[in-house]
Design an enzyme around this catalytic site. Sequence first.
Site, mmCIF file in Angstrom:
data_model
loop_
_atom_site.group_PDB
_atom_site.id
_atom_site.type_symbol
_atom_site.label_atom_id
_atom_site.label_comp_id
_atom_site.label_asym_id
_atom_site.label_seq_id
_atom_site.Cartn_x
_atom_site.Cartn_y
_atom_site.Cartn_z
ATOM 1 C CB CYS A 79 36.571 38.078 44.350
ATOM 2 S SG CYS A 79 35.810 38.747 42.852
ATOM 3 C CG HIS A 181 35.046 41.303 47.554
ATOM 4 N ND1 HIS A 181 36.487 40.574 47.935
ATOM 5 C CD2 HIS A 181 34.858 41.606 46.672
ATOM 6 C CE1 HIS A 181 36.633 40.278 46.423
ATOM 7 N NE2 HIS A 181 35.596 41.044 45.786
ATOM 8 C CD GLU A 183 37.474 40.052 51.403
ATOM 9 O OE1 GLU A 183 37.345 41.141 50.288
ATOM 10 O OE2 GLU A 183 36.677 39.448 52.017
#
Length: 205
Positions: A79, A181, A183
Amino acid sequence: MIALVDYGGGNLKSVANAIHALGYEFKLTSSPEEILSAEAVILPGVGAAADTMAGLQSKGLDKAIKELVARDIPLLAICVGMQVLFDYTAEGDNTKCLGILKGDVKRLPEGLKIPQMGWNQLKQRVSHPIFEGIPDGIDFYFVHSYYASPADPGIIGATTDYGVDFCSLVISKRLIATQFHPEKSGSYGLKLYQNFFKMALGDKK
């Protein structure tokens, strides 16, 4: 050792949880020396690019990140971590960034809901080990108002459409950078982390 860069910001908890979920050990660190001795480095990012740059510079991490890329130490930037790799960003007052990758960071087009917040499709542009086991066209999770515009189209690994077809993943030697992202992107996000660690560490955990 996997180093997770702590510059006083970033999405540290969810990234740490993703690393643990895959069974890898890591060290949360703001030490340039530890980062440069790592076998793989993750540069997370949440928030403003100017704050990220200030955090990196205050700890000497800007120089360390430039050095680790020069040494070809595997780096995964996420990001805002991806955005600050470029020359500068339109966010704020044309914030000067690390200049590791040539190009700039632009604001998403007006007329759209900004920030883009939610799932969007990743269109793979190259065949690469980072995409192993990840079908083309899978959705990943985005939260951003700006996007990177590389000067060299050859480093664009994937694109995503949100009013403009923008670069959502960069591949440059052993540097991988994502606008999304991983995750926060479910099983395929974890798979992308796993692919990065396999590229960097082989079968070692």
